[in-house]
Design an enzyme around this catalytic site. Structure first.
Site: not given
Length: 344
Positions: A259, A308, A320
């Site tokens: 991420c 994240h 993402h």
């Protein structure tokens, strides 16, 4: 005459221990034989546990990324210090050679000045104090000795700093290894759970994930949103070019990403350096707490521990790299616990 000693009998303690051990073994065997087999988890239960393990793996991944970034920074700093020490030692040797030349000239002219002789045979750190009693130091000698003392102190400080950083590097490498092992352990446990499914159940889950990847990777309707400008737009465009690329922990592109690897890579393509980890990226710019104030290209931070991150895509969407088993794709911002946005 033959001995008629009675054979040694086992002690009461030994008999008791052996009897107890035997009884325990029988009991365990009986329990094992009568134990009911563990119930098989359903496909949905397995998926829920696997998804949780993937989330935990991502948490560990960001810590792994942080340790890796620190290791690389320390290695660069140590290399710089070691170069400084090498150059400093060369300078020190030249200064000492200069005094040696001075001593040689004095010897040829009839003898070495006691002050120079004292220096050549003792530690320069206490030389000036001792030599001051001789009152025979020239201005040139004083200046040369002070330069040597300053250079020695500088080298000592550099060496001490290098030693501390080497210790820090060793600890960081240990931490890196632990986090890598933790990530691999979570992924292995997830795979073990998946392996309990039947071939049909595995195929059903794989097909479902493939449909999610395919539909989420397609261009979504971003609607009327506040457009990005400048480098944020360039970063978002770079990330869009990687839609469909697989998630791989620790990866920073260009063919696979985790991420924060995606977001840091995307901004790098726009000429902007941002930190490597999601936690550090959370502090890399102005925080935006209302989703309605987000602009395309803003970083979006998720989860309470900020493990994240993605890029805001507009219309309530985020672009993402979700987790292991997925690809870079669009997804609803509401699919994860939103914390805040970050405007670089």
């Amino acid at each position: 005459m033959a001995s008629h000693r009675r054979p040694k009998q086992p002690s009461r303690t030994r008999v008791t221990v052996l009897t107890t051990a035997a009884a325990a073994a029988v009991a365990l065997s009986s329990q094992a034989a009568n134990a009911a087999p563990s119930e098989k988890l359903s496909k949905d239960e397995v998926k829920a546990k696997v998804d949780k393990l993937y989330e935990q793996a991502e948490q560990a991944t960001e810590k792994y990324n942080g340790a890796k970034e620190k290791q690389e920074k320390l290695q660069k700093e140590i290399s710089t210090i070691q170069d400084n020490v090498a150059r400093g030692q060369e300078d020190l040797n030249k200064l000492r050679d200069g005094l040696g030349t001075m001593a040689s000239a004095q010897y040829r002219s009839g003898g070495i000045d006691p002050s120079v002789q004292l220096f050549l045979s003792s530690d320069p750190d206490d030389y000036l104090d001792k030599a001051s009693t001789l009152d025979q130091l020239s201005g040139q000698q004083v200046e040369a000795l002070k330069k040597i003392q300053d250079k020695q102190r500088e080298l000592a400080q550099d060496r001490a700093e290098a030693t501390d950083k080497l210790k820090d590097l060793a600890a960081t490498r240990t931490e890196l290894g632990k986090k890598k092992k933790e990530v691999q352990g979570k992924l292995a446990e997830a795979q073990r759970l998946l392996n309990t499914l039947t071939a049909k159940e595995k195929a059903d889950l794989a097909a479902k994930e493939e449909r999610a990847n395919r539909s989420a990777s397609e261009r979504v309707d971003l609607g009327n949103t506040t457009s990005a400008s400048g480098r944020a737009a360039a970063a978002f465009s770079a990330a869009q070019s990687k839609i469909g690329s697989p998630y791989v922990y620790g990866a920073t592109g260009p063919s696979s990403f985790d991420c924060s690897g995606l977001t840091s890579w995307a901004y790098a393509q726009a000429g902007v350096g941002i930190p490597r980890t999601s936690q550090a990226q959370a502090n890399a710019g102005q925080r935006i707490y209302s989703q309605s104030d987000l602009k395309v290209g803003d970083l979006v931070i998720f989860y309470g521990d900020q493990h994240h991150v993605g890029l805001y895509a507009g219309n309530g969407q985020v672009l993402h790299a979700p987790r292991t088993g997925t690809v870079v794709r669009y997804e609803s911002i509401n699919n994860m616990p939103f914390q805040f946005g970050v405007r670089i």
